[in-house]
Design a protein around this motif. Structure first.
Motif, short mmCIF file in Angstrom:
data_model
loop_
_atom_site.label_atom_id
_atom_site.label_comp_id
_atom_site.label_asym_id
_atom_site.label_seq_id
_atom_site.Cartn_x
_atom_site.Cartn_y
_atom_site.Cartn_z
N VAL A 282 0.83 -1.21 0.00
CA VAL A 282 0.00 0.00 0.00
C VAL A 282 0.86 1.25 0.00
O VAL A 282 0.62 2.20 -0.77
N ARG A 283 1.90 1.27 0.82
CA ARG A 283 2.73 2.48 0.92
C ARG A 283 3.65 2.65 -0.29
O ARG A 283 4.03 3.78 -0.61
N LEU A 284 3.98 1.57 -0.96
CA LEU A 284 4.73 1.71 -2.22
C LEU A 284 3.86 2.46 -3.23
O LEU A 284 4.32 3.41 -3.88
N ALA A 285 2.60 2.06 -3.33
CA ALA A 285 1.68 2.70 -4.28
C ALA A 285 1.38 4.14 -3.89
O ALA A 285 1.18 5.00 -4.76
N ASN A 286 1.36 4.41 -2.59
CA ASN A 286 1.08 5.78 -2.12
C ASN A 286 2.33 6.66 -2.09
O ASN A 286 2.24 7.86 -1.80
N GLY A 287 3.50 6.08 -2.36
CA GLY A 287 4.74 6.86 -2.42
C GLY A 287 5.34 7.18 -1.06
O GLY A 287 6.20 8.06 -0.96
N SER A 288 4.95 6.44 -0.01
CA SER A 288 5.44 6.78 1.33
C SER A 288 6.38 5.73 1.93
O SER A 288 6.75 5.84 3.10
N LEU A 289 6.78 4.73 1.15
CA LEU A 289 7.71 3.72 1.65
C LEU A 289 9.13 4.18 1.35
O LEU A 289 9.51 4.33 0.18
N GLY A 290 9.93 4.41 2.37
CA GLY A 290 11.26 4.97 2.17
C GLY A 290 12.38 3.95 2.18
O GLY A 290 12.27 2.88 2.78
N PHE A 291 13.48 4.31 1.51
CA PHE A 291 14.65 3.42 1.44
C PHE A 291 15.19 3.12 2.83
O PHE A 291 15.46 1.96 3.16
N GLU A 292 15.40 4.14 3.64
CA GLU A 292 16.02 3.96 4.95
C GLU A 292 15.21 3.01 5.82
O GLU A 292 15.79 2.19 6.55
N LEU A 326 0.77 -14.45 1.22
CA LEU A 326 -0.41 -13.64 0.94
C LEU A 326 -1.65 -14.49 0.67
O LEU A 326 -2.76 -14.00 0.78
N GLU A 327 -1.46 -15.77 0.35
CA GLU A 327 -2.60 -16.65 0.20
C GLU A 327 -3.33 -16.81 1.53
O GLU A 327 -4.55 -16.87 1.59
N LYS A 328 -2.55 -16.87 2.61
CA LYS A 328 -3.15 -16.97 3.95
C LYS A 328 -4.03 -15.75 4.22
O LYS A 328 -5.11 -15.86 4.79
N LEU A 329 -3.54 -14.59 3.80
CA LEU A 329 -4.29 -13.36 3.99
C LEU A 329 -5.58 -13.41 3.17
O LEU A 329 -6.66 -13.05 3.62
N SER A 330 -5.47 -13.93 1.95
CA SER A 330 -6.60 -14.00 1.05
C SER A 330 -7.66 -14.98 1.54
O SER A 330 -8.86 -14.75 1.41
N LYS A 331 -7.20 -16.12 2.13
CA LYS A 331 -8.12 -17.18 2.55
C LYS A 331 -8.65 -16.98 3.97
O LYS A 331 -9.45 -17.78 4.44
N SER A 332 -8.19 -15.95 4.64
CA SER A 332 -8.60 -15.75 6.03
C SER A 332 -10.07 -15.37 6.16
O SER A 332 -10.66 -15.49 7.22
N GLY A 333 -10.64 -14.89 5.05
CA GLY A 333 -12.03 -14.46 5.09
C GLY A 333 -12.21 -13.03 5.58
O GLY A 333 -13.31 -12.49 5.55
N ILE A 334 -11.11 -12.46 6.03
CA ILE A 334 -11.15 -11.08 6.52
C ILE A 334 -10.81 -10.15 5.35
O ILE A 334 -9.76 -10.28 4.72
N GLU A 337 -7.18 -4.40 3.02
CA GLU A 337 -7.04 -3.28 2.09
C GLU A 337 -6.67 -3.73 0.69
O GLU A 337 -6.98 -3.07 -0.30
N ILE A 338 -5.99 -4.89 0.58
CA ILE A 338 -5.51 -5.33 -0.74
C ILE A 338 -6.27 -6.55 -1.28
O ILE A 338 -6.10 -6.90 -2.45
N SER A 339 -7.08 -7.20 -0.47
CA SER A 339 -7.65 -8.50 -0.85
C SER A 339 -8.45 -8.46 -2.14
O SER A 339 -8.41 -9.41 -2.93
N HIS A 340 -9.18 -7.39 -2.40
CA HIS A 340 -10.04 -7.34 -3.60
C HIS A 340 -9.23 -7.13 -4.89
O HIS A 340 -9.79 -7.24 -5.98
N LYS A 341 -7.95 -6.83 -4.75
CA LYS A 341 -7.11 -6.64 -5.95
C LYS A 341 -6.12 -7.77 -6.17
O LYS A 341 -5.39 -7.78 -7.16
N LEU A 342 -6.06 -8.73 -5.24
CA LEU A 342 -5.07 -9.80 -5.30
C LEU A 342 -5.37 -10.81 -6.41
O LEU A 342 -6.49 -11.27 -6.56
N HIS A 343 -4.32 -11.17 -7.15
CA HIS A 343 -4.38 -12.25 -8.13
C HIS A 343 -3.09 -13.05 -7.98
O HIS A 343 -2.00 -12.46 -7.90
N PHE A 344 -3.21 -14.37 -7.93
CA PHE A 344 -2.02 -15.20 -7.80
C PHE A 344 -1.61 -15.63 -9.21
O PHE A 344 -2.22 -16.50 -9.82
N ALA A 345 -0.58 -14.95 -9.69
CA ALA A 345 -0.18 -15.06 -11.10
C ALA A 345 0.26 -16.48 -11.45
O ALA A 345 1.01 -17.12 -10.72
N ALA A 346 -0.22 -16.93 -12.60
CA ALA A 346 0.19 -18.22 -13.14
C ALA A 346 0.30 -18.07 -14.65
O ALA A 346 -0.53 -18.59 -15.40
#
Length: 377
Positions: A282-292, A326-334, A337-346
């Protein structure tokens, strides 16, 4: 046309034999132990047997192989190495010597190996990431010949003996992203490989020497960009997209828009968990994840040139052998913020071969073949 693509990682080496006369899904594939793990086990066997080792060959991936060398020295057994092989352990030969490794010439290494084999007290271990002879042997058992075209990926931190290789790796990434971040910025023919990429160059030299033809068509990439561009061949990758490759050793996330990498982070997979990875995405997309922040946490770093905001991201493509994080996050049922955009690439039906498909895209970038249809070239 036949192309052998080999994506060399920390846990596995993933190999695909592409045949332009067949559907991509009918390509022959192998997922085998990574060379650094194979080499590490050879060293551990020598340690158990109380034998000296002579390291020859070229620069290869460290990790398991380097740890095994350190353990061998700690056990009190000698380690001899040519300078090229020794650079696997550290970019500084002086530091390699300080570890207790004895640097020898190629001729001395050959003599030590011969004398040791006669006395059965020394083992010669050849350092090499991509071994065409082993692949050829495996394929020949099934009546399959090696091709004349190659595409190889290894993770290359760059040669930086005087600074952290994590810092240097992101300095290189920043340069490539600032130059445009397109696939072409991350693909090299043998003669185009930057001097800083000593591991990549070593594989190019070894490959061309092994096949015996300096005119062999081949390209080389870093494993990170190879996985990113390979995952984008999945139809679910709608851009702007974040591609996350959760590998055995490293986790890399990239923001891609119009087939350009515009932001990137990389950390060690062992240091990540579902919640932390979601936060990074999320913070990568929002531009707030810093190198340090990433670097101080033990990761490689982050670089953001353009970030459209998380709401603008249309897909999050997840690949890599540790993607269950991230599959665990997806299958948790909860709902997260990212679950509706997740795709497990194949891509083309195979998750483990994302890097190989990125390599194929890179090959056609350097050697265009209008008559061959391959997604993303």
């Amino acid at each position: 046309m036949l192309i052998l693509a080999a994506d060399v990682g920390t846990g596995t080496q993933d190999i695909l034999l592409f045949d332009s006369e067949k559907e991509v899904e009918n390509s022959l594939i192998m997922v085998m132990p990574a060379p650094t793990r194979i080499t590490g086990e050879k060293i551990r066997k020598a340690t158990r047997e109380g034998k000296a080792i002579v390291l020859t060959g070229n620069i290869m991936g460290g990790g398991p192989s380097a740890f095994a060398v350190r353990a061998h020295l700690k056990a009190g057994f000698p380690v001899y190495a040519t300078e090229q092989a020794a650079l696997t352990i550290h970019d500084s030969i002086e530091k390699v010597k300080a570890f207790g490794i004895r640097i020898v010439s190629e001729e001395e290494a050959k003599q030590l190996a011969c004398e040791g084999e006669a006395k059965k007290d020394t083992v010669n271990i050849i350092m090499q990431d991509f071994d065409p002879e082993s692949v050829s042997s495996a394929l020949s058992a099934f009546g399959v010949c090696m091709p004349e075209n190659y595409a190889v990926a290894v993770q290359d931190h760059g040669n930086a003996p005087e600074k952290s290789n994590r810092v240097y790796r992101f300095e290189l990434f920043r340069e490539f992203i600032d130059r445009g971040g397109k696939l072409a910025n991350f693909v090299y023919r043998p003669g185009e490989i930057p001097e800083a990429f000593t591991r990549m160059k070593a594989q190019a030299d070894s490959l061309l020497k092994s096949v015996g033809n300096p005119e062999t068509r081949s390209i080389f990439m870093d494993t990170g960009p190879a996985a990113i561009f390979g995952a984008l061949t999945d139809p679910a990758a709608i851009q702007p997209s974040i591609v996350v490759n959760i590998g055995n050793g490293h986790t890399l996330g990239a923001l891609v828009n119009k087939n350009r990498i515009t932001a990137l982070f990389e950390h060690h997979s062992s240091s990540m968990d579902p919640e932390k990875l979601q936060d990074y995405i999320v913070r990568l997309a929002n531009g707030s994840l810093g190198f340090e922040e990433v670097f101080e946490d033990g990761g490689h770093g982050a670089y953001i040139r353009e970030a459209p905001g998380f709401e603008q991201v249309r897909s999050i493509m997840v690949t890599g052998p540790k993607r269950q994080m991230l599959e665990k996050l997806s299958k948790s049922g909860i709902r997260t913020e990212i679950s509706h955009k997740l795709h497990f690439a194949a891509p083309f039906g195979s998750m483990m071969l994302s890097g190989c498909f990125g390599l194929l895209a890179g090959f056609f970038e350097k050697y265009p073949e209008p008559s061959i249809k391959f997604i993303n070239h």
